[in-house]
Design an enzyme around this catalytic site. Structure first.
Site, PDB file in Angstrom:
ATOM      1  N   LYS A 172      60.710  52.894  39.061  1.00 48.93           N
ATOM      2  CA  LYS A 172      60.610  51.699  39.909  1.00 48.93           C
ATOM      3  C   LYS A 172      61.225  51.988  41.277  1.00 48.93           C
ATOM      4  O   LYS A 172      60.654  51.652  42.307  1.00 48.93           O
ATOM      5  CB  LYS A 172      61.337  50.510  39.242  1.00 48.93           C
ATOM      6  CG  LYS A 172      60.567  49.914  38.065  1.00 48.93           C
ATOM      7  CD  LYS A 172      61.401  48.942  37.237  1.00 48.93           C
ATOM      8  CE  LYS A 172      60.628  48.533  35.988  1.00 48.93           C
ATOM      9  NZ  LYS A 172      61.407  47.765  35.018  1.00 48.93           N
ATOM     10  N   GLN A 200      66.574  44.821  32.960  1.00 45.46           N
ATOM     11  CA  GLN A 200      65.840  45.830  32.192  1.00 45.46           C
ATOM     12  C   GLN A 200      66.052  45.606  30.693  1.00 45.46           C
ATOM     13  O   GLN A 200      67.186  45.472  30.242  1.00 45.46           O
ATOM     14  CB  GLN A 200      66.305  47.234  32.616  1.00 45.46           C
ATOM     15  CG  GLN A 200      65.457  48.364  32.099  1.00 45.46           C
ATOM     16  CD  GLN A 200      64.037  48.360  32.642  1.00 45.46           C
ATOM     17  OE1 GLN A 200      63.786  47.960  33.766  1.00 45.46           O
ATOM     18  NE2 GLN A 200      63.096  48.781  31.821  1.00 45.46           N
ATOM     19  N   ASP A 260      59.421  39.592  36.789  1.00 49.50           N
ATOM     20  CA  ASP A 260      58.932  40.092  35.493  1.00 49.50           C
ATOM     21  C   ASP A 260      58.154  39.009  34.739  1.00 49.50           C
ATOM     22  O   ASP A 260      57.502  39.301  33.731  1.00 49.50           O
ATOM     23  CB  ASP A 260      60.130  40.518  34.615  1.00 49.50           C
ATOM     24  CG  ASP A 260      60.200  42.015  34.422  1.00 49.50           C
ATOM     25  OD1 ASP A 260      59.172  42.686  34.592  1.00 49.50           O
ATOM     26  OD2 ASP A 260      61.293  42.511  34.090  1.00 49.50           O
TER      27      ASP A 260
HETATM   28  N1  GUN Z   1      61.391  47.484  29.441  1.00 51.41           N
HETATM   29  C1  GUN Z   1      60.190  48.029  29.204  1.00 51.41           C
HETATM   30  N2  GUN Z   1      59.251  47.495  30.008  1.00 51.41           N
HETATM   31  C2  GUN Z   1      59.873  46.577  30.770  1.00 51.41           C
HETATM   32  C3  GUN Z   1      59.440  45.665  31.777  1.00 51.41           C
HETATM   33  O1  GUN Z   1      58.271  45.585  32.154  1.00 51.41           O
HETATM   34  N3  GUN Z   1      60.417  44.870  32.310  1.00 51.41           N
HETATM   35  C4  GUN Z   1      61.700  44.910  31.895  1.00 51.41           C
HETATM   36  N4  GUN Z   1      62.569  44.074  32.469  1.00 51.41           N
HETATM   37  N5  GUN Z   1      62.129  45.729  30.957  1.00 51.41           N
HETATM   38  C5  GUN Z   1      61.227  46.558  30.405  1.00 51.41           C
END
Ligand code: GUN
Length: 282
Positions: A48, A92, A115
């Protein structure tokens, strides 16, 4: 078997975003909160950060260790909610088991919940109303399904999910797109006990921790396989839920890990962050 090129599609989205961001002369900012050292999560965050940097989005990473008090995380979120320089906030997942994921996510301002995991955003999606943000992960899965097959009429779709929050957002998003799937919540490491469910699916979505456990003899001939699982092996290698070699001659389509759903999810997350900055920029 067609291998979906999520990386290429993600690059196209990122390039468009980069141009828009530089034309608008804004600097979108995303805050990422993580707790602990889960290897796959660290990799996700790294991806990211790298993608964001390339297109002019700032990322602030707040990395807590597992001994942190829940209150400290809640206070950090509150501070970020009120910070006009921050346009997106994500936590996350998964969080270590002793943390209340729901409570922490609910603390995020829904207008910064890029998200799409906040209850308000989940409920809007469920009620077929427009949430502040569509969840990037289901959006990536839907994009892959559509690239595999335009007409899904009469096709049986199954989704094997490892967590309720992912399962729910996936279901609500696919419902909105009129894709009715059968959902199985799977928290164990093997697919063996649901073999008949797997075998009947024309489109099979897996988002769980089963490392390369989905084999050719478990799937339908010509199946479309959407692998949304990511696990980091002890040697640092990234693997998904599907054993690629073993499904090669039987499946029609596969989203690979790495290079499939992952990069596309990152691109949609950054797109949400940009859209938020466009609205909130002062
Ligand atoms: N863990 C795995 N995929 C994601 C995601 O798209 N967002 C978040 N916050 N955690 C994750």
């Amino acid at each position: 078997m067609i291998i979906f090129n999520g990386k290429k599609l993600a690059e196209r989205i990122l390039l468009d975003l980069k141009i828009e961001i530089s034309e608008k002369k804004i600097t979108p900012a995303l805050s990422v909160i993580s707790v602990g050292e889960d290897a796959a999560s660290m990799l996700f965050i790294k991806n990211k950060k790298e993608a964001a940097k390339r297109i002019g989005i700032r990322v602030f990473h707040y990395k807590f260790n597992e001994t942190v008090k829940e209150l400290e995380i809640l206070q950090k979120i509150e501070e970020l909610n009120g910070d006009p320089k921050v346009h997106g906030i994500i936590v996350q997942l998964p969080l270590p088991k002793n943390f209340n994921t729901g409570k922490i996510i609910e603390k995020i301002d829904p207008k910064k919940d890029v998200d799409g995991f906040h209850k308000i955003n989940r409920d809007l999606l469920k009620d077929k109303k427009k949430p502040y943000f569509y969840p990037p992960f289901p959006l990536a899965i839907f994009t892959a399904i559509k690239s595999a097959k335009k007409n899904l009429k009469g096709k049986k779709v199954s989704a094997i999910v490892g967590s309720e929050i992912f399962g729910e957002t996936l279901k609500n998003y696919l419902d909105k797109e009129k894709i009715k799937a059968q959902y199985v919540l799977k928290q164990k490491n093997y697919f063996l006990d649901i073999k008949t469910k797997l075998k009947s699916a024309d489109i099979l979505i897996t988002v769980c921790g089963c490392k390369r456990q989905l084999k050719g003899d478990m799937i339908k001939e010509g199946a479309i396989l959407i692998d949304g699982g990511i696990t980091c092996l002890s040697n640092g290698k990234i693997v998904g839920n599907v054993d690629r070699k073993s499904v090669e001659k039987k499946a029609a389509f596969l989203t690979p890990v790495p290079g499939g759903i992952g990069p596309l999810t990152v691109a949609f997350l950054l797109k949400n962050t940009y859209k938020s900055a466009e609205k909130l920029w002062k």
